[in-house]
Enzyme design. Sequence first.
Site, PDB file in Angstrom:
ATOM      1  N   GLU A 135      -7.229 -18.739 -15.120  1.00  0.00           N
ATOM      2  CA  GLU A 135      -6.302 -19.063 -14.024  1.00  0.00           C
ATOM      3  C   GLU A 135      -5.131 -19.777 -14.666  1.00  0.00           C
ATOM      4  O   GLU A 135      -5.243 -20.914 -15.101  1.00  0.00           O
ATOM      5  CB  GLU A 135      -6.982 -19.933 -12.966  1.00  0.00           C
TER       6      GLU A 135
ATOM      7  N   CYS B 187      -0.390 -25.108  -9.633  1.00  0.00           N
ATOM      8  CA  CYS B 187      -0.152 -23.677  -9.868  1.00  0.00           C
ATOM      9  C   CYS B 187       0.088 -22.937  -8.564  1.00  0.00           C
ATOM     10  O   CYS B 187       0.871 -21.988  -8.517  1.00  0.00           O
ATOM     11  CB  CYS B 187      -1.343 -23.071 -10.603  1.00  0.00           C
TER      12      CYS B 187
END
Length: 463
Positions: free
Chosen positions: A234, A268
């Site tokens: 990720e 993020c």
Amino acid sequence: MPIATVNPADGETLKTFDALTSEETEERLVTAEAAFRTYRVSDFDERARLLTRAADLLDDDTDDIARVMTTEMGKTVVAARAEAAKCAKAMRWYATHARGLLADEFPDEEDVRDSGASKGRVVYRPLGAVLAVMPWNFPLWQVVRFAAPALMAGNVALLKHASNVPQTALYLEDLFRRAGFPEGCFQTLLVPSSAIEGILRDRRVAAATLTGSEPAGRSVASIAGDEIKKTVLELGGSDPYVVMPSADVESAARTAVTARVQNNGQSCIAAKRFIVHTDVYDTFAEHFVAGMRALKVGDPLDESTDVGPVSSEQGRADLEELVNDAVDRGANVLCGGRRPKGFDRGWFYEPTVVAGITPEMRIHQEETFGPVATLYRVADLDEAVAVANDTPFGLSSNVWTRDDSDVERFVRDLEAGGVYVNGMTASHPAFPFGGVKRSGYGRELAGHGIKEFCNATTVWHAA
């Protein structure tokens, strides 16, 4: 990079830690291997009991660990307490649901007979020790969203956390120990990044998961690929936040402020690129800029603070470079764009909105990891989709519209791991989380996440 707690609010080094020696690292690998041999055959009831106990302890520790997180990476103490609560919730969710998520699967009987079998099934078995390379921005949550499903599946965990959050990393090891997990089920490795390759190549490490930067992801993926080991990545995100004419524009603008500055803008999945239809652009911009200007920047331990410092001096310098490059190429700063007055210490940066973005600007393609938003005006839905997808990232997305046909178009065409309609992106244990393109691969959370580090085993009986 030293392993140390450096308070981003004032730049003071609070604690330093020695890295593990190679001998100490070897001891932990031996312990992990031994733990897996017995823990892998424990039952779901026992794992659930231990994980629920960890959640209870975390609830008790919330105020203390929240303060640690705030002093290590600068998030507001209010946000830190919410992060701890979210982790406890996720632990309980997996304690409740893991058995069902990993239940044996039985193919259709006709297909079983057609295969020449009398019966058949698929069972999920743990892989072993999983190395987790985790970032500083959500120092509890990033770990727990991996560890909770991995431990419930029967794996054991080795945590290499970011070097600026060592106290949080050690707390996590202590939390699982106090909860009663067998020795070696969860271990923190205080090691430099240079030690990751050797650990990942060790035969006793079965797989790896990483949340972090593109360069870190490439490095871990290439090493794991060479060793033929499973990985989940990720990485970065530059999520679009699209506002169409049918939207509740004022609500979209209010939510946009939170979506951009959550965790001091260092997330993020924070919305970063605000793509607004020309019919509602001026109204949205007015409310959005006013909301960003109204935010209180200050001491993250102060309950009334909205935005604390970014995590490091380099992080602030990176933001300044992106904003200055955009301005030099013709962009307009609608608010912010500088260090706030009165903050001689610490790594603070004003909530900022930059408009007039063009493709040659670095900020158009690079992730802004701090409280900086970019604002785009688009003529129609086609242009909105094109701008939204004009990024190397594809983590999540946000769309604001009351038109169902708009929603279906965005769901079909946005290149992202999630589409959040009339709200901001947030991770929840019931929904898979992850991205496409340079945002990585694989999924965390939900059933998808717990199966990432399982061996899906076919069991076939001859007729």
